[in-house]
Design an enzyme around this catalytic site. Structure first.
Site, mmCIF file in Angstrom:
data_model
loop_
_atom_site.group_PDB
_atom_site.id
_atom_site.type_symbol
_atom_site.label_atom_id
_atom_site.label_comp_id
_atom_site.label_asym_id
_atom_site.label_seq_id
_atom_site.Cartn_x
_atom_site.Cartn_y
_atom_site.Cartn_z
ATOM 1 N N ASP A 16 0.564 -1.167 -0.024
ATOM 2 C CA ASP A 16 -0.263 -0.145 -0.084
ATOM 3 C C ASP A 16 0.753 1.500 -0.031
ATOM 4 O O ASP A 16 1.424 1.723 1.149
ATOM 5 C CB ASP A 16 -1.047 0.068 1.160
ATOM 6 N N LYS A 51 -6.848 3.207 -3.699
ATOM 7 C CA LYS A 51 -7.146 3.398 -1.975
ATOM 8 C C LYS A 51 -7.637 4.756 -1.682
ATOM 9 O O LYS A 51 -6.742 5.601 -2.054
ATOM 10 C CB LYS A 51 -6.344 2.709 -1.172
ATOM 11 N N LYS A 104 -10.243 0.315 -2.610
ATOM 12 C CA LYS A 104 -10.118 -0.108 -1.264
ATOM 13 C C LYS A 104 -10.491 1.420 -0.563
ATOM 14 O O LYS A 104 -9.520 2.301 -0.526
ATOM 15 C CB LYS A 104 -8.890 -0.569 -0.811
#
Lengths: 293, 308
Positions: B145, B208, B244
């Site tokens: 991430d 995300k 996400k």
């Protein structure tokens, strides 16, 4: 000139806010002449859920406040109620009291709040103890608030009944979800307005209006409610609450008193929603003259 | 801009700097997702799906191996009282905790995601971000991430942001790359859309919303805007990109609203943890409490669930 009458919508009190019921339902209780006295929220199980969440959230902060500060805040509630005497008297009259009885009830409510304000930093000393034990331990018991308390107020004496049941509970550091009187809910919500303007943190007291039939057991089965105080006289309703409370072994306290009596108040109403924690602290010496305590 | 690495198809950086998002339209569409009536059975199914999509997250300065192991245990044993619950999709930790998490999750099928590129600020030289990422991959992270350089993005250096993402993607190997836009710092939905396009075309496997350190985080407006970027990309190329939302989704209700939105914007194909995740630390317990409420009929208390 005649004026358009404004019929107040009494909203419920959750987490320091006045939302409408999540269900969107209302009812209008009638006065003696059959005239509606207000629009009252018919709360649902989801309102109970939201109220319990708010009460749980408020519990940590309220129970950890200094006892003296809790006393100050309770006293502040009495002050604010004093300032709105007339409104309560007129609402009690709308709900069917005579003027004399209404005035007496409001004054009694104010006095009762002051009474419990005084206890806030004193009940701990009276209810706690140092216990004699045979082993070499310093053994002492202290009281701690039970947690989130569900309170079902009596149908009659709508104001003094509510005040008499709620004050000892929050005096002891608990937070609560209150089911107001079904037929006489006006001053319960006006009392919420008093609470909201008196430094009481959001969520310590949450007040719902609606039917006992619908709300009692949602509260009593709720796993996050730690005790129930039932102020009504209906033995069937009490039995039902007791049965539902088995699920997480809640305390169930039934309180039926004539709340208008000046002595319908005492320390033991506070101790009803307190838990005793006993500590065994090892010490070297016990009972002798040199004992360190 | 000449050494730009085009990974996800033909793409002209200039073309996306003019995308305009209709904010009022987004608000209205999002409001409608929240009015869907979800019946009990569908709700229960939805809640279990939410559980399976959670990236259980701990990203704090005070994280210790003990805390990470505890969380990994929770990831595998969400609520043993109730049989048949899915486990979460992944745990999300700092690079230094990847090895610990990996060991704790052996043979569990749960992935380990590692934040990287100087999370959460992203304010570090590229070489440090590269080493950060390499370290996480070498430690065994299954997912990376990364955060984008918001400072560069806001000062108009879109190409820098693009190249940085492409560079990190090269280092990931088999690990899937999630690109955190930190939408709370991007100020407008136009910027969110622009950053989404840059991330997607530069090689992101997932986009995300947030680090969870900045408010507002994963609002539905922002998530919707990003889903639209994914949809447009899918329509143009036929390739799927994951989504996400992270930060601020702490209730089952909000999670279900998100699922409704994904279903209605992208369709059923995205309704699996391969393509949709929730980054959350306290969501799992709320979902578990709702599931138990459906099963038992009574409202639950966090006293009877494991600590987050």
């Amino acid at each position: 000139m005649s004026r358009l009458e404004v019929l107040k919508t009494y909203k419920i009190y959750i987490g320091g806010q006045f939302p409408r019921t999540e269900s969107g339902r209302y009812y209008s209780p009638l006065d003696k002449k059959g005239k509606p006295i207000g629009n009252i929220c018919l709360s649902s199980r989801k309102d109970v859920r939201n109220a319990v969440v708010a009460a749980r959230k408020a519990f940590g902060g309220w129970s950890e406040r200094s006892a003296f500060n809790r006393g100050q805040i309770l006293y502040r509630i009495a002050e604010m109620l004093e300032g709105r005497r007339e409104q309560f008297i007129s609402e009690l009259q709308m709900q069917g009291s005579t003027k004399v009885a209404a005035e007496k009830e409001v004054l009694r409510a104010i006095d009762r709040i002051v009474y419990y304000a005084g206890w806030c930093d004193k009940y701990q000393q009276i209810l706690s103890s140092v216990n004699p034990v045979a082993s070499s331990h310093f053994n002492f018991s202290v009281v701690e608030p039970t947690g989130v308390v569900g309170i079902v107020t009596p149908q009659e004496c709508a104001l003094i009944g509510l005040v008499s049941l709620v004050m000892p509970v929050i005096c002891g550091g608990n937070t609560c979800v209150v089911v107001a009187s079904e037929n006489s809910p006006l001053c319960a919500i006006t009392f919420a307005e008093v609470l909201n303007s008196s430094d009481l943190p959001a969520g310590v007291v949450n007040i719902l209006t609606g039917t006992n039939l619908e709300l009692n057991n949602v509260l009593a089965t709720h796993m996050d409610v730690n005790a129930m105080v039932y102020g009504g006289k209906d033995q069937e309703a009490l039995k039902s609450i007791q049965e539902s409370s088995v699920l997480n072994v809640k305390r169930v306290i039934s309180q039926v008193k004539d709340w208008m009596e000046s002595n319908a108040q005492d320390l033991y109403l506070i101790s009803d929603t307190q838990e005793v924690k006993t500590t065994w602290h090892p010490i070297e010496n016990i009972g002798g003259a040199s004992s360190s305590y | 801009m000449k050494d730009k690495k085009i990974r996800n198809g033909n793409f002209n950086l200039e073309s996306i700097t003019h995308v305009a998002v209709d904010k009022v339209g987004v608000e209205e569409r999002v409001a409608r997702f929240q009015t869907r009536s979800i019946k009990n059975e569908a709700k229960l199914q939805g809640l279990k799906m939410v559980l399976s999509m959670i990236d259980l997250t701990t990203l704090e300065g005070k994280d210790t191996p003990g805390k990470v192991r505890q969380m990994c245990y929770k990831a595998q044993h969400l609520h043993e009282v109730h049989a048949g619950l899915p486990s979460v999709a992944a745990v999300c930790v700092y690079p230094t905790m990847v090895r610990t998490a990996k060991n704790a999750l052996l043979n569990s099928g749960i992935n380990v995601a590692s934040v990287s590129t100087a999370f959460p600020s992203g304010q570090a030289p590229l070489e440090i971000k590269i080493r950060d990422t390499k370290f996480a991959v070498d430690e065994g992270a299954d997912e990376i991430d990364m955060v984008i350089s918001r400072g560069k993005f806001l000062s108009g250096e879109h190409a820098y942001v693009f190249d940085e993402i492409a560079t990190i993607k090269d280092l990931c190997g088999n690990a899937r790359l999630k690109v955190i836009l930190e939408t709370g710092e991007l100020a407008t939905l136009d910027n969110v859309r622009r950053a989404s396009d840059i991330a997607i075309y530069a090689g992101a496997d997932f986009i995300k919303t947030s680090t969870g350190k900045i408010q507002p985080a994963a609002t539905m407006q922002v998530t919707y805007t990003m889903l639209m970027a994914i949809k447009d990309y899918f329509d143009a190329t036929g390739k799927m990109i994951g989504m996400k939302p992270a930060g601020g989704i702490s209730t089952s209700k909000l999670a279900l609203h998100n699922l409704v939105m994904v279903k209605e914007v992208l369709g059923n194909k995205w309704l699996s943890n391969e393509w949709f995740r929730f980054g959350a630390s306290s969501l799992a317990n709320d979902v578990l409490m709702q599931i138990m409420k459906s099963e038992t009929g009574v409202y639950q208390s966090s006293d009877y669930f494991s600590i987050d």
